[in-house]
Design an enzyme around this catalytic site. Sequence first.
Site, PDB file in Angstrom:
ATOM      1  N   ASP A   1    -119.610  39.868  45.061  1.00 56.34           N
ATOM      2  CA  ASP A   1    -119.014  39.179  43.909  1.00 56.34           C
ATOM      3  C   ASP A   1    -117.488  39.155  43.972  1.00 56.34           C
ATOM      4  O   ASP A   1    -116.858  38.302  43.343  1.00 56.34           O
ATOM      5  CB  ASP A   1    -119.452  39.850  42.603  1.00 56.34           C
ATOM      6  CG  ASP A   1    -120.816  39.367  42.134  1.00 56.34           C
ATOM      7  OD1 ASP A   1    -121.496  38.657  42.907  1.00 56.34           O
ATOM      8  OD2 ASP A   1    -121.212  39.701  41.003  1.00 56.34           O
TER       9      ASP A   1
ATOM     10  N   TYR B   1    -139.955  38.880  35.563  1.00 55.66           N
ATOM     11  CA  TYR B   1    -140.750  39.248  36.739  1.00 55.66           C
ATOM     12  C   TYR B   1    -140.986  40.758  36.725  1.00 55.66           C
ATOM     13  O   TYR B   1    -140.227  41.513  36.101  1.00 55.66           O
ATOM     14  CB  TYR B   1    -140.052  38.818  38.040  1.00 55.66           C
ATOM     15  CG  TYR B   1    -138.578  39.137  38.106  1.00 55.66           C
ATOM     16  CD1 TYR B   1    -138.123  40.405  38.415  1.00 55.66           C
ATOM     17  CD2 TYR B   1    -137.628  38.149  37.837  1.00 55.66           C
ATOM     18  CE1 TYR B   1    -136.771  40.687  38.466  1.00 55.66           C
ATOM     19  CE2 TYR B   1    -136.265  38.427  37.884  1.00 55.66           C
ATOM     20  CZ  TYR B   1    -135.854  39.706  38.202  1.00 55.66           C
ATOM     21  OH  TYR B   1    -134.503  39.984  38.238  1.00 55.66           O
TER      22      TYR B   1
ATOM     23  N   ALA C   1    -122.976  45.292  47.402  1.00 49.83           N
ATOM     24  CA  ALA C   1    -122.191  44.811  48.551  1.00 49.83           C
ATOM     25  C   ALA C   1    -121.570  45.970  49.323  1.00 49.83           C
ATOM     26  O   ALA C   1    -121.650  46.015  50.559  1.00 49.83           O
ATOM     27  CB  ALA C   1    -121.103  43.854  48.067  1.00 49.83           C
TER      28      ALA C   1
ATOM     29  N   ARG D   1    -132.794  47.127  39.792  1.00 43.81           N
ATOM     30  CA  ARG D   1    -131.479  47.250  40.452  1.00 43.81           C
ATOM     31  C   ARG D   1    -131.197  48.686  40.897  1.00 43.81           C
ATOM     32  O   ARG D   1    -130.611  48.900  41.961  1.00 43.81           O
ATOM     33  CB  ARG D   1    -130.367  46.780  39.511  1.00 43.81           C
ATOM     34  CG  ARG D   1    -130.361  45.281  39.241  1.00 43.81           C
ATOM     35  CD  ARG D   1    -129.186  44.945  38.348  1.00 43.81           C
ATOM     36  NE  ARG D   1    -127.947  45.265  39.016  1.00 43.81           N
ATOM     37  CZ  ARG D   1    -127.177  44.386  39.658  1.00 43.81           C
ATOM     38  NH1 ARG D   1    -127.529  43.115  39.690  1.00 43.81           N
ATOM     39  NH2 ARG D   1    -126.069  44.759  40.243  1.00 43.81           N
TER      40      ARG D   1
HETATM   41  P1  FAD Z   1    -120.938  44.780  41.605  1.00 40.85           P
HETATM   42  O1  FAD Z   1    -122.391  44.997  41.391  1.00 40.85           O
HETATM   43  O2  FAD Z   1    -120.122  44.321  40.456  1.00 40.85           O
HETATM   44  O3  FAD Z   1    -120.347  46.156  42.163  1.00 40.85           O
HETATM   45  C1  FAD Z   1    -118.960  46.373  42.277  1.00 40.85           C
HETATM   46  C2  FAD Z   1    -118.714  47.871  42.410  1.00 40.85           C
HETATM   47  O4  FAD Z   1    -117.321  48.075  42.588  1.00 40.85           O
HETATM   48  C3  FAD Z   1    -119.113  48.638  41.155  1.00 40.85           C
HETATM   49  O5  FAD Z   1    -119.801  49.823  41.524  1.00 40.85           O
HETATM   50  C4  FAD Z   1    -117.786  48.925  40.479  1.00 40.85           C
HETATM   51  O6  FAD Z   1    -117.811  50.106  39.687  1.00 40.85           O
HETATM   52  C5  FAD Z   1    -116.872  49.058  41.690  1.00 40.85           C
HETATM   53  N1  FAD Z   1    -115.470  48.771  41.388  1.00 40.85           N
HETATM   54  C6  FAD Z   1    -114.996  47.722  40.653  1.00 40.85           C
HETATM   55  N2  FAD Z   1    -113.650  47.772  40.593  1.00 40.85           N
HETATM   56  C7  FAD Z   1    -113.272  48.859  41.305  1.00 40.85           C
HETATM   57  C8  FAD Z   1    -111.999  49.429  41.610  1.00 40.85           C
HETATM   58  N3  FAD Z   1    -110.877  48.872  41.157  1.00 40.85           N
HETATM   59  N4  FAD Z   1    -111.947  50.568  42.374  1.00 40.85           N
HETATM   60  C9  FAD Z   1    -113.124  51.127  42.856  1.00 40.85           C
HETATM   61  N5  FAD Z   1    -114.347  50.630  42.568  1.00 40.85           N
HETATM   62  C10 FAD Z   1    -114.430  49.503  41.820  1.00 40.85           C
HETATM   63  N6  FAD Z   1    -128.390  38.196  42.335  1.00 40.85           N
HETATM   64  C11 FAD Z   1    -129.470  38.012  43.137  1.00 40.85           C
HETATM   65  O7  FAD Z   1    -129.334  37.963  44.364  1.00 40.85           O
HETATM   66  N7  FAD Z   1    -130.728  37.864  42.603  1.00 40.85           N
HETATM   67  C12 FAD Z   1    -130.949  37.881  41.258  1.00 40.85           C
HETATM   68  O8  FAD Z   1    -132.084  37.771  40.799  1.00 40.85           O
HETATM   69  C13 FAD Z   1    -129.806  38.050  40.386  1.00 40.85           C
HETATM   70  N8  FAD Z   1    -129.969  38.050  39.038  1.00 40.85           N
HETATM   71  C14 FAD Z   1    -128.865  38.202  38.235  1.00 40.85           C
HETATM   72  C15 FAD Z   1    -129.032  38.146  36.846  1.00 40.85           C
HETATM   73  C16 FAD Z   1    -127.929  38.286  36.013  1.00 40.85           C
HETATM   74  C17 FAD Z   1    -128.117  38.153  34.541  1.00 40.85           C
HETATM   75  C18 FAD Z   1    -126.634  38.510  36.571  1.00 40.85           C
HETATM   76  C19 FAD Z   1    -125.437  38.671  35.687  1.00 40.85           C
HETATM   77  C20 FAD Z   1    -126.476  38.563  37.944  1.00 40.85           C
HETATM   78  C21 FAD Z   1    -127.575  38.402  38.786  1.00 40.85           C
HETATM   79  N9  FAD Z   1    -127.447  38.432  40.181  1.00 40.85           N
HETATM   80  C22 FAD Z   1    -128.530  38.229  40.990  1.00 40.85           C
HETATM   81  C23 FAD Z   1    -126.120  38.640  40.796  1.00 40.85           C
HETATM   82  C24 FAD Z   1    -125.953  40.058  41.298  1.00 40.85           C
HETATM   83  O9  FAD Z   1    -126.245  40.976  40.269  1.00 40.85           O
HETATM   84  C25 FAD Z   1    -124.510  40.255  41.786  1.00 40.85           C
HETATM   85  O10 FAD Z   1    -124.158  39.213  42.652  1.00 40.85           O
HETATM   86  C26 FAD Z   1    -124.391  41.583  42.534  1.00 40.85           C
HETATM   87  O11 FAD Z   1    -124.630  42.665  41.664  1.00 40.85           O
HETATM   88  C27 FAD Z   1    -122.984  41.730  43.140  1.00 40.85           C
HETATM   89  O12 FAD Z   1    -122.880  42.992  43.753  1.00 40.85           O
HETATM   90  P2  FAD Z   1    -121.444  43.539  44.154  1.00 40.85           P
HETATM   91  O13 FAD Z   1    -121.707  44.852  44.811  1.00 40.85           O
HETATM   92  O14 FAD Z   1    -120.686  42.496  44.889  1.00 40.85           O
HETATM   93  O15 FAD Z   1    -120.675  43.738  42.777  1.00 40.85           O
END
Ligand code: FAD
Length: 395
Positions: free
Chosen positions: A289, A211, A13, A106
């Site tokens: 997320d 996959y 994100a 990923r």
């Molecule tokens: P995150 O990946 O959690 O990244 C958050 C970032 O913020 C991290 O780098 C972390 O270190 C950083 N951070 C956290 N707290 C702080 C802080 N206090 N200060 C500074 N930095 C911080 N989605 C799909 O679309 N397709 C799929 O096939 C799919 N399969 C999945 C399978 C599994 C088993 C799981 C568990 C999830 C799956 N998802 C899938 C969901 C997807 O992985 C997540 O929705 C996605 O990774 C979210 O990305 P994000 O960047 O919002 O959060």
Amino acid sequence: MLPGIAVVGAGIAGLALAAALDRHGLPALVFEQAAEPAEVGAGVQLAPNATRLLHRLGLAERLGEIAVRPAATEFRRWADDHVIARTVLGEECERQYGAPYYTIHRADLRDALASLVRTERVYLGRRVVAVRETADGAVLSFADGSRHSACLVAGADGIRSVARQALAADEPVFSGLGVYRGLVPATEVPELAAEPAVRLWLGPGSHLVCYPVQAGRLVSFAATVPCPVPGTESWTAEGTARDLRHAFRNWSPTVRRIVDGAPSVRHWGLYDRGPLRRLSTSRVVLVGDAAHPMLPFAAQGANQAIEDAMALAACLARPGTGAVRARIPEAAGRYRECRGPRTARLQQQARWNIGGMHLPDGAAQRSRDVGLAASADLHRQAWLYGHDAEGECLP
Ligand code: FAD
């Protein structure tokens, strides 16, 4: 210098948002807690609702080289590999939705997004511990005691988001399920390599999805099982291969070859949260997320994170009077109007999906299988795959 836009978190994100903002000439600084970029060794499915946006960001060629275009999604019976339902993807997906369906490692997705963001704008090892809104911006406080003022803070800090505390006092909800993830060399499961596909085996209380990733060299799998005690959602918790093999010992030979073929597996508990009443205040906005953590049973969490990024950048780029900082409250309002209902629907659908996926053999399972076969047509995904999150927000 006037405070700019700050992004908390350099996951999918946060990096997608920084890249999308840059495309509109809106530079942002990204603050990531980890000292090194890291991703779990696992795959992610990317649907056309996100891949058309990634292509717009300039990643079509790169994704074409490293991602896999699956020919279909298949639901199979747990015990004997019988195909319950099949949805054709491949060229048909591109014909219907103008963008491909990809499966990708990923780390490859993260690296592709990172390549769009200037390294000097990403600060590693900067853990945010608080976000405080002010009259005309927000202030980040870091674990090392330092602070940073911004005209807008975008919380992209995942399910345990600190930024989210500016909007709600809720907690992650444990699903009662855990997931094992691993990567298997494609040579271990040659019967799956013949046709690249997303395959899901549905069984009593559990399911397994797999996959190909990395141009077909590896097969990524995720095996969902009951998890009686709340577990960790950490990407790095070591699971035990023995427990995984035991859980799937009576499943089809193909499933057993997948779980036997993984040199190592990791396990973590699955959590989500309920939909938020609003995804932003006038100076703090949530993406990915942090905004709408969902169970992985709609395979849309990362896809929605990419939609959020492009939508928010488009809202901020809308022409208005004066500098971007003056437009932020209106842009934040437009963002939550566009994104709230769609992401809430997907959070609910992901919870709802699990009820049907884990049925024991019997009448309800047979009726589910008939329903899956009847609803396998790709056209039925138009509301999801046909959506243009950026187009909706552009003027
Ligand atoms: P995150 O990946 O959690 O990244 C958050 C970032 O913020 C991290 O780098 C972390 O270190 C950083 N951070 C956290 N707290 C702080 C802080 N206090 N200060 C500074 N930095 C911080 N989605 C799909 O679309 N397709 C799929 O096939 C799919 N399969 C999945 C399978 C599994 C088993 C799981 C568990 C999830 C799956 N998802 C899938 C969901 C997807 O992985 C997540 O929705 C996605 O990774 C979210 O990305 P994000 O960047 O919002 O959060």
